[in-house]
Design an enzyme around this catalytic site. Structure first.
Site, PDB file in Angstrom:
ATOM      1  N   ASP A  65      51.938  38.151  68.589  1.00 38.95           N
ATOM      2  CA  ASP A  65      51.104  37.114  67.982  1.00 38.95           C
ATOM      3  C   ASP A  65      49.670  37.339  68.428  1.00 38.95           C
ATOM      4  O   ASP A  65      49.411  37.778  69.560  1.00 38.95           O
ATOM      5  CB  ASP A  65      51.556  35.713  68.385  1.00 38.95           C
ATOM      6  N   GLU A  99      45.507  35.716  68.287  1.00 35.89           N
ATOM      7  CA  GLU A  99      44.525  34.681  67.975  1.00 35.89           C
ATOM      8  C   GLU A  99      43.180  35.367  67.782  1.00 35.89           C
ATOM      9  O   GLU A  99      42.887  36.368  68.451  1.00 35.89           O
ATOM     10  CB  GLU A  99      44.439  33.647  69.096  1.00 35.89           C
ATOM     11  N   HIS A 134      48.833  27.961  68.941  1.00 38.01           N
ATOM     12  CA  HIS A 134      47.651  28.819  68.937  1.00 38.01           C
ATOM     13  C   HIS A 134      47.349  29.391  70.311  1.00 38.01           C
ATOM     14  O   HIS A 134      46.190  29.566  70.693  1.00 38.01           O
ATOM     15  CB  HIS A 134      46.442  28.075  68.371  1.00 38.01           C
ATOM     16  N   ASP A 154      53.211  31.593  71.199  1.00 36.16           N
ATOM     17  CA  ASP A 154      53.709  31.768  69.840  1.00 36.16           C
ATOM     18  C   ASP A 154      54.583  33.010  69.723  1.00 36.16           C
ATOM     19  O   ASP A 154      55.548  33.028  68.949  1.00 36.16           O
ATOM     20  CB  ASP A 154      52.543  31.847  68.857  1.00 36.16           C
ATOM     21  N   ASP A 191      48.818  39.029  60.954  1.00 38.71           N
ATOM     22  CA  ASP A 191      48.591  39.716  62.222  1.00 38.71           C
ATOM     23  C   ASP A 191      48.272  41.195  61.997  1.00 38.71           C
ATOM     24  O   ASP A 191      47.305  41.715  62.548  1.00 38.71           O
ATOM     25  CB  ASP A 191      49.813  39.563  63.132  1.00 38.71           C
TER      26      ASP A 191
END
Length: 218
Positions: free
Chosen positions: A11, A13, A181, A186, A120
């Site tokens: 994951d 961000e 987040h 995640d 992603d």
């Protein structure tokens, strides 16, 4: 398709602006930059966790995080200011993968990426490697298991809308962490969902993969 040895649940961000605010729309060459990488490694046979990785990254094109991004990710400006640039973090990530036995340079990797959706690989990795850091896009990220599609094929085949992580957890009777987040958090949720789907579908089941395609929608 043969089953890989490992599933690498990832994951990301990234820097962002509020798409609902006209003053903050993606203009003036804004490109999202990865600021948090989280990964969980699963053995494909036992589905046991074999390791986890997490690191923040310092953005270089837009080093100051927007207020929207600060509130969404709860990553402080000081945290990214003190972090290494993506290229350095990616080197550490590759070293970690190799230490876990992942064949990152092979034409036939022994692992498969698993991500929540297409963004992603198709947006954040693609933009970071090609537009921001000028690095070679990793071949192993060109194909991945898209969790949303995998869940829909099992649970919501006739539902056109793609579910959120929290909805997938609820549909499978899992408890999701409330910290959203955060990349590692995640990634852990992604790993728990794919683990549950694989267990329920039986040992011989192999998830389908998606071909990476650039995705530029917000």
């Amino acid at each position: 398709m043969p089953r890989p040895e490992y599933y690498l649940c990832v994951d990301l961000e990234a820097t962002c602006v509020d798409p609902a605010c006209p003053a903050n729309r993606v203009t003036d060459g804004f490109k999202p930059e990865i600021i948090d990488i989280g990964a969980v490694l699963l053995d494909s046979k036992t589905l046991e966790q074999k390791g986890e990785f997490q690191s923040y990254c310092r953005p270089v094109k837009h080093p100051k995080l927007s207020e929207f991004c600060l509130q969404l990710t709860r990553i402080s400006q000081e945290t990214v200011d003190d972090a290494d640039e993506f290229s350095v973090v990616w080197g550490r990530f590759m070293d970690w993968m190799k230490s876990k036995g992942l064949k990152t340079q092979s034409q036939t990797p022994n692992f498969q990426l698993v991500t929540d959706g297409p963004f992603d690989c198709g947006k954040y990795f693609f933009i970071q490697f090609t537009d921001v850091s000028n690095m070679t896009f990793p071949s192993f990220a060109r194909n991945f298991v898209e969790l949303k599609r995998e869940y829909k094929s099992y649970k919501q085949r006739h539902n056109r809308r793609y579910p959120k992580l929290s909805e997938m957890c609820a549909g499978l009777g899992l408890e999701c962490s409330t910290t959203k987040h955060k990349a590692l958090n995640d990634a852990k949720v992604v790993s728990e969902i794919i683990r549950t789907l694989l267990r329920r579908r039986g040992g011989g089941y192999v998830p389908s993969t998606e071909r990476m395609r650039p995705v530029f929608a917000n």
